[in-house]
Design an enzyme around this catalytic site. Structure first.
Site, PDB file in Angstrom:
ATOM      1  N   THR A  82       0.888  -1.153   0.000  1.00 13.70           N
ATOM      2  CA  THR A  82       0.000   0.000   0.000  1.00 13.70           C
ATOM      3  C   THR A  82       0.925   1.201   0.000  1.00 13.70           C
ATOM      4  O   THR A  82       2.078   1.070   0.387  1.00 13.70           O
ATOM      5  CB  THR A  82      -0.823   0.023   1.319  1.00 13.70           C
ATOM      6  N   ARG A  85     -13.941  -7.695  -0.692  1.00  8.67           N
ATOM      7  CA  ARG A  85     -13.253  -7.456   0.595  1.00  8.67           C
ATOM      8  C   ARG A  85     -12.711  -6.020   0.611  1.00  8.67           C
ATOM      9  O   ARG A  85     -12.108  -5.558  -0.347  1.00  8.67           O
ATOM     10  CB  ARG A  85     -12.113  -8.454   0.766  1.00  8.67           C
ATOM     11  N   GLY A  99     -10.299  -3.419   2.857  1.00 14.62           N
ATOM     12  CA  GLY A  99      -9.304  -3.348   3.930  1.00 14.62           C
ATOM     13  C   GLY A  99      -9.412  -2.044   4.707  1.00 14.62           C
ATOM     14  O   GLY A  99     -10.444  -1.366   4.696  1.00 14.62           O
TER      15      GLY A  99
HETATM   16  N1  ASP Z   1      -3.514  -2.491   4.374  1.00 17.21           N
HETATM   17  C1  ASP Z   1      -3.810  -3.068   3.086  1.00 17.21           C
HETATM   18  C2  ASP Z   1      -5.103  -3.824   3.179  1.00 17.21           C
HETATM   19  O1  ASP Z   1      -5.313  -4.519   4.154  1.00 17.21           O
HETATM   20  C3  ASP Z   1      -2.790  -4.000   2.558  1.00 17.21           C
HETATM   21  C4  ASP Z   1      -1.367  -3.689   2.822  1.00 17.21           C
HETATM   22  O2  ASP Z   1      -1.020  -2.605   3.227  1.00 17.21           O
HETATM   23  O3  ASP Z   1      -0.521  -4.571   2.629  1.00 17.21           O
HETATM   24  O4  ASP Z   1      -5.861  -3.790   2.241  1.00 17.21           O
END
Ligand code: ASP
Length: 354
Positions: free
Chosen positions: A203, A231, A233
């Site tokens: 991210t 989904r 996040g």
């Molecule tokens: N935080 C992001 C999510 O859960 C993924 C990540 O940062 O790796 O969608």
């Protein structure tokens, strides 16, 4: 002697308003230089270019949100970053779904967009939601239609590299299903290589204090690779993947979004900073809160510590900054006014044993 504009701006932050005004500068430029705030921008480690871009813009007087969005757009547009925007890893059906949110400190506004398909800059869409609707969160098909109404162009976000990664994952999930990886005639037990396969996450979160002392932030992602379609996040959720309070500071996250959603980590970090904690201490406290709240055995290793990682990035009103993760090894990108950004080590709760 001609002083370079960047140097002049830098010096003025140190001397505050007690400097001689250049007759060549406009009123706006004079005003900008009377601030005592030194701008700062922090992001996840994949934001070296993003933070440099944001700083360049802020030194020219840009608002922190404009600067952060322009910075993360570089990563959203980059096919080689498989965790954000174009080229991001898809959901379990091979479709890229993006999440993002923005928060603008001075106007106390923010918005998020989730499960957005076919538009490579969800951060820009989140900004339009903030500015051109009365809503704070839009998702899926409705968000796509809204983006198109505002002139965003649809395009296929799945690059060949991301498709191949996804296919490798799909074909190695189980030897009991019908998807077969490349194999030789004599091979047995085809399709159970997943135990050697690392599921990529990533991210970009970017937070900044501009030369007026205003604070903003943005988080943008393709989310958890191979997620169940739909989904969502932490990244598009205000308070979880990002939070900004113009009087206090900003914080954002990367890593296991589910942990942040359950702990509202970013708003907690801002509140810890309000209570007087430094950005780094506040980020560590959010890590500890996640550790304390992780009870499910499937998420814990033999030492009862989380198997996953979460990393936080924070700045405060004074321009202090810091990052922290549950596990050692994480870094953040930082720019405090230089042409090139630097990577710094995050604080951590537990050292990873190799
Ligand atoms: N935080 C992001 C999510 O859960 C993924 C990540 O940062 O790796 O969608």
């Amino acid at each position: 002697m001609k002083i370079k504009r960047r140097e002049f701006l830098k010096n003025s932050f140190i001397t505050g308003s007690g400097f001689m005004l250049s007759p060549k500068l406009s009123f706006l430029e004079d005003l900008k230089m009377q601030t005592k705030v030194k701008p700062v921008v922090i992001s996840s480690a994949n934001g070296l270019q993003a933070t440099a871009k944001a700083m360049e813009m802020m030194l020219n007087g840009a608002d922190a949100l404009d600067a952060c969005i322009a910075g993360v757009n570089i990563v959203e547009d980059d096919p080689n970053d498989m965790s954000v925007g174009y080229g991001g890893l898809p959901n379990e059906e091979g479709v890229v779904e993006l999440d993002s949110c923005v928060m603008h400190g001075p106007s106390c506004r923010g918005a998020g967009v989730a499960s957005l398909r076919n538009i490579k800059n969800p951060s820009k869409v989140a900004r339009v939601i903030m500015e051109r609707t009365d809503h704070v969160l839009m998702v899926g098909d409705g968000a796509l239609r809204f983006a198109k109404a505002h002139g965003f162009m649809e395009e296929n976000l799945l690059t060949e590299a991301a498709r191949k990664e996804w296919l490798k994952w799909k074909e190695n999930l189980s030897k009991e299903d019908d998807w077969l990886p490349e194999h030789k005639l004599e091979d047995k037990d085809i399709g159970e290589n997943l135990k050697n396969y690392v599921r990529t996450t990533g991210t970009i979160n970017c937070n900044a204090v501009d030369i007026f002392g205003n604070i903003s932030g943005v988080t943008t992602t393709s989310g958890l690779a191979y997620k169940i379609p739909g989904r969502v996040g932490d990244s598009p959720i205000l308070g979880a993947g990002l939070y900004v309070d113009n009087e206090v500071g900003a914080a954002g996250s990367t890593g296991r979004g589910e942990a942040n959603l359950l702990n509202c980590s970013s708003v907690m970090i801002v509140e810890y900073m309000r209570q007087g904690k430094s950005p780094e201490q506040a980020c560590l406290m959010a890590c500890q809160r996640i550790v304390d709240h992780t009870k499910e055995a499937r998420l814990l290793n033999d030492d009862k510590k989380p198997k996953f990682n979460v990393t936080f990035y924070a700045v405060n009103k004074r321009g202090e900054y810091g990052g922290a993760a549950i596990w050692s090894g994480a870094k953040y990108a930082l720019n405090t006014g230089e042409k090139e950004s630097v990577l710094k080590e995050c604080a951590f709760l537990y050292r990873r044993v190799k």
